[in-house]
Design an enzyme around this catalytic site. Sequence first.
Site, short mmCIF file in Angstrom:
data_model
loop_
_atom_site.label_atom_id
_atom_site.label_comp_id
_atom_site.label_asym_id
_atom_site.label_seq_id
_atom_site.Cartn_x
_atom_site.Cartn_y
_atom_site.Cartn_z
N SER A 59 0.71 -1.32 -0.07
CA SER A 59 -0.16 0.55 0.49
C SER A 59 0.74 1.35 -0.08
O SER A 59 0.42 2.83 -0.35
CB SER A 59 -0.71 0.04 0.80
OG SER A 59 -2.07 -0.99 1.00
N LYS A 62 0.05 3.75 -2.87
CA LYS A 62 -0.68 4.83 -2.29
C LYS A 62 -1.01 6.15 -1.96
O LYS A 62 -1.08 7.57 -2.40
CB LYS A 62 -1.60 4.97 -1.28
CG LYS A 62 -2.65 3.17 -1.40
CD LYS A 62 -3.68 2.94 -0.34
CE LYS A 62 -4.22 1.44 -0.70
NZ LYS A 62 -4.42 1.04 0.41
N SER A 114 -5.96 3.70 4.67
CA SER A 114 -5.48 2.56 3.39
C SER A 114 -6.60 2.20 2.96
O SER A 114 -6.43 1.00 2.46
CB SER A 114 -4.79 1.54 3.87
OG SER A 114 -3.63 0.79 3.30
#
Length: 360
Positions: A59, A62, A114
Site C-alpha cells: 500500500s 497509495k 489505506s
Amino acid sequence: MIYTILFVLVFTLFGRSAVVYSEPESTLFVSAEHAVLIDAESGRVLFEKDSYSSSLIASTTKIMTAIIAVESGMMEEEVVVSERAIRTEGSSIYLTKGEKIKLKDLVYGLMLRSGNDSAIAIAEHVGGSAEGFTQMMNEKAAWLGMQASNFENPHGLDGENHVSSAYDLALLMAYSMKNETFREVTGSVSYKSENRTYSWQNKNKLLTSLYEHTTGGKTGFTKRAGRTLVSSAEKDGMELIAVTLNAPSDWSDHERMYEWGFNNFETYKLQEEGYTEANGNLYYLPKDILFPLTESEKNQIKAVFKPNAEGETYKGVRTYHLNENLVAESQVLAKRPPQPWLDSSLSFFKRMVGVELWST
C-alpha cells in the site's frame, strides 16, 4: 541549524561527469530487505541497503495515487462510488455503491486508513478508469525518474509486475511532501469525512505515537511483500525520508535511521541567493542551495564555475563537488531578472536538475 560555508570560485572549463557521490560508511543495522534514507531537500542518499532493486511495495503505492489526486485540481468534486470500488479486496473505508463523497475525503481515507475501495474510486474519477489512472501513475513515475518502478493498480495489491524500489519511493515521497495539501493529508493524525459520523485514525504509528519528529508517511502489508513503510521526519531544519521494504521491524528501522541521520548530518548552505563578486565581476546566483554534510565533509566541498563567454544574461553554471563528485549546480546570471521570468526559469531548472541529481 543551517550553516553557511564560504567558497572561492574556481574559474575553469568543466567537463561534465555523471552526477554521483557515495554516502558515508555506516554500521547502521536495519531489519529490512531493502532500505534507504535520503535528505528531502537535496536528494542525497545518506544510507541505503539494496535500495535500487525492484520489489513488491503493497500500500505504499497509495502515495502515488494520492499525489496525482491532489494535483488533479478535483479535490472538492463529488465522486460517485462504483460497484467495482466497493468490491475491491483488502482494507476498506466501507464505501457504498452510489455514495457521493468528495475526492478530498477519499484521499484522506486512502492515506489514513489505506482504503482500497477509496483507491479505485479515486482512480475512476481522476483517470476515467482504474486502467487509465494506472497509466497516469506510470507516466508520473517516469517523469520523476523512478527507474525501477511499474504500477499495475492504484492500491498496491500484489500484481505480476507491480513493483518499485526503496529509492524510487523515497524520490516520490520527497516530491510529494513539497505539495502543501499532500503534506497536510499525510501528516494528519485523524480526519472526519462529511459522510461519516466517526473519524478516521492514521495507521502510521510513527506519526501518532512513536517518533515525535515524524511529518508523514504510508504503511503497507501483503503476505508476499511483507511489511512496507515510507515515512518522513523533520528536525532542526532538516527533513529526511525513510523507506523500508519487507521489514519485520519497520517502526524500529525508521526510528534508528532517523536518529543516525540527524546525529551524523547537518544542513549547510552551499549557496545563498543574491549577488556575489568574483575576479572583479558581479554575478547573480538565483537560488539557495542546501545540502547535508557530516562534520568531516564540510571542508571538502569545492565550487567550480564554468563560464558562458558569449552569454549576456546567462553567464554560466556554478557546480559544487564533494570528493570530486558533483552534488549540486546552479545557473549564474549577470543580474537579477524580472521576478516572473525568475520564477518560471527556476521552477523548470530546479525540476530538471532535481530529477537528474536523484536518478543516478
